[in-house]
Design an enzyme around this catalytic site. Sequence first.
Site, PDB file in Angstrom:
ATOM      1  N   GLU A  69       0.829  -1.208   0.000  1.00 40.36           N
ATOM      2  CA  GLU A  69       0.000   0.000   0.000  1.00 40.36           C
ATOM      3  C   GLU A  69       0.865   1.261   0.000  1.00 40.36           C
ATOM      4  OE1 GLU A  69      -4.243  -0.505   1.672  1.00 40.36           O
ATOM      5  OE2 GLU A  69      -3.219   0.706   3.149  1.00 40.36           O
ATOM      6  N   HIS A  79       8.586 -26.096   1.034  1.00 38.52           N
ATOM      7  CA  HIS A  79       7.888 -27.181   0.347  1.00 38.52           C
ATOM      8  C   HIS A  79       6.825 -26.634  -0.592  1.00 38.52           C
ATOM      9  CE1 HIS A  79       9.869 -30.072   3.059  1.00 38.52           C
ATOM     10  NE2 HIS A  79       9.800 -29.054   3.912  1.00 38.52           N
ATOM     11  N   LYS A 115     -13.776   0.946  -3.050  1.00 36.08           N
ATOM     12  CA  LYS A 115     -14.589   1.234  -1.858  1.00 36.08           C
ATOM     13  C   LYS A 115     -15.874   1.950  -2.266  1.00 36.08           C
ATOM     14  CE  LYS A 115     -11.261   1.977   1.893  1.00 36.08           C
ATOM     15  NZ  LYS A 115     -10.663   2.978   2.751  1.00 36.08           N
TER      16      LYS A 115
HETATM   17  O1  PA5 Z   1      -3.265   1.384   5.978  1.00 36.43           O
HETATM   18  C1  PA5 Z   1      -4.337   1.877   5.745  1.00 36.43           C
HETATM   19  O2  PA5 Z   1      -4.503   3.111   5.717  1.00 36.43           O
HETATM   20  C2  PA5 Z   1      -5.557   1.019   5.509  1.00 36.43           C
HETATM   21  O3  PA5 Z   1      -5.242  -0.328   5.408  1.00 36.43           O
HETATM   22  C3  PA5 Z   1      -6.561   1.201   6.631  1.00 36.43           C
HETATM   23  O4  PA5 Z   1      -5.987   0.808   7.840  1.00 36.43           O
HETATM   24  C4  PA5 Z   1      -7.824   0.392   6.367  1.00 36.43           C
HETATM   25  O5  PA5 Z   1      -8.382   0.738   5.126  1.00 36.43           O
HETATM   26  C5  PA5 Z   1      -8.840   0.620   7.456  1.00 36.43           C
HETATM   27  O6  PA5 Z   1      -9.130   1.985   7.564  1.00 36.43           O
HETATM   28  P1  PA5 Z   1      -9.837   2.565   8.833  1.00 36.43           P
HETATM   29  O7  PA5 Z   1      -8.911   2.476   9.972  1.00 36.43           O
HETATM   30  O8  PA5 Z   1     -10.184   3.976   8.489  1.00 36.43           O
HETATM   31  O9  PA5 Z   1     -11.068   1.741   9.077  1.00 36.43           O
END
Ligand code: PA5
Length: 482
Positions: free
Chosen positions: A313, A342, A456
């Site tokens: 990410e 494995h 989303k």
């Molecule tokens: O790293 C990130 O920003 C995302 O993976 C968020 O943690 C994830 O989308 C969850 O978001 P939130 O904490 O707003 O529910």
Amino acid sequence: MTAGSAAPSDGATVVVDYGNMLTGVLPSGGTDPERLVGEGDVARRFEAAFREVEDGRRSGEMGFFALPFDREAEARAREAARGVVGCDALVVIGIGGSALGAKALGGALLSPFRNELDAAPPDHGGERGDAQRSGPRLYVLDNPDPATASALLTRLDLRRTALNVVSKSGSTAETMANFMVAWDRLKRAAGEDAPRRLVVTTGRGGPLRRLAEELGTRCLSVPENVGGRFSALSAVGLMPAAAAGIDTGALLGGAADMVRRCESPVLRENPAGMVAALLHAADAEAGAGIHVLMPYGDRLRWLAAWFQQLWAESLGKARDRTGAIVETGPTPLPALGANDQHSVLQLLMEGPRDKAVVFVACRDPGEDVAVPRLFGDDPAVSYLGGSTLFQLLDGERRATADALRRAGRMNMTLTADRLDARSLGALIMLFQIAVVYAGALYGVDPLDQPGVELSKKLARELIARPAEARSRIPPPDPRWQV
Ligand code: PA5
């Protein structure tokens, strides 16, 4: 310091051994060690990346650097944990960065079958190894999978269960749907006591903050300048860790040590810098853009999943910092030693040379199990008798690293002193710092995630306005189905 090892002199908890990434150690390929020192181009490139990150750190943009030193936030998380410690179970509800930190911490630092243990009596004076647990059983509900949610919530005694809903935005669909299901059931089971069994961990605004205010329930804050995947050492990870009896002081102490170890612009002195610089060079110069994180030991399985999110990410981006289209980023691949010897090892050894492997090892396993001397007549297995399971596990890691080296396949090893809170704090911080250095080296912003927004939005439309959404998301076309 030996060539190829970012080993500190002060007995630090994590050592980075990068020899197997280097020309000369590898029979072919790798990075020339001369490039890592002095006026070497990799050293210079890192120094520029370091300065960029330092600017981000000073401007407050990279709040995760400050978390290990925020002992007030730790105290608040511990205080909230004390409120649920007498419960039979604590269910953390979150997803992505709001779940993986708790999973990585719990997975690494709690006994593997802890949830199956009976609770120790209140005056037991500490957790008794594998015999009894102190603090609630710990579960993480992330995916909105009806089978998991239903099985978990049916199994738990909700009259003695606490919830920790974690969402920085307070509006993530998966988290909020799971929370709405769990909270409704908890309220029905616990009645007036329900608000005392809820801990909300969220950002400044949003529906969860409002709910916490309405209910007067405990509410912990995710700092505005700490993104989900950088939040394991904030209240997000600390509250459930403290509730389960993890030493959060040691966790933050190990992370703080790592922050200090990474305060040098000199590449050879900076462990996170070395990880970032060599993995970036492997990708940019040798096409090794698949970065495999392969810890040896079941307890680190979730650390690999956490790393996958952090790396993917943060670094997978369409645009660079100037706005130009680059569509860049390495592909993280979590693996587990020795199991994946494995499964994926064949590919690592003989497939395309597009991978660099990062092993995570542990010097002292804490406990070990002797292998009895059986099958004495059969040389195929008798050599195992008299050894230990850890000797086998760790021997396999060393053998695999060397087999890869002999095949000219780049790999490095991060060795934790022992698998305790201090080392885990250091490892988490090392990867977080490495990823922001890598962001600077790839030329991208490691703190945003614009690419996850579209799906989303579309999913939300599908649920909220299914008829409208159908015209925008084409249904499967039978012509292309078989
Ligand atoms: O790293 C990130 O920003 C995302 O993976 C968020 O943690 C994830 O989308 C969850 O978001 P939130 O904490 O707003 O529910």
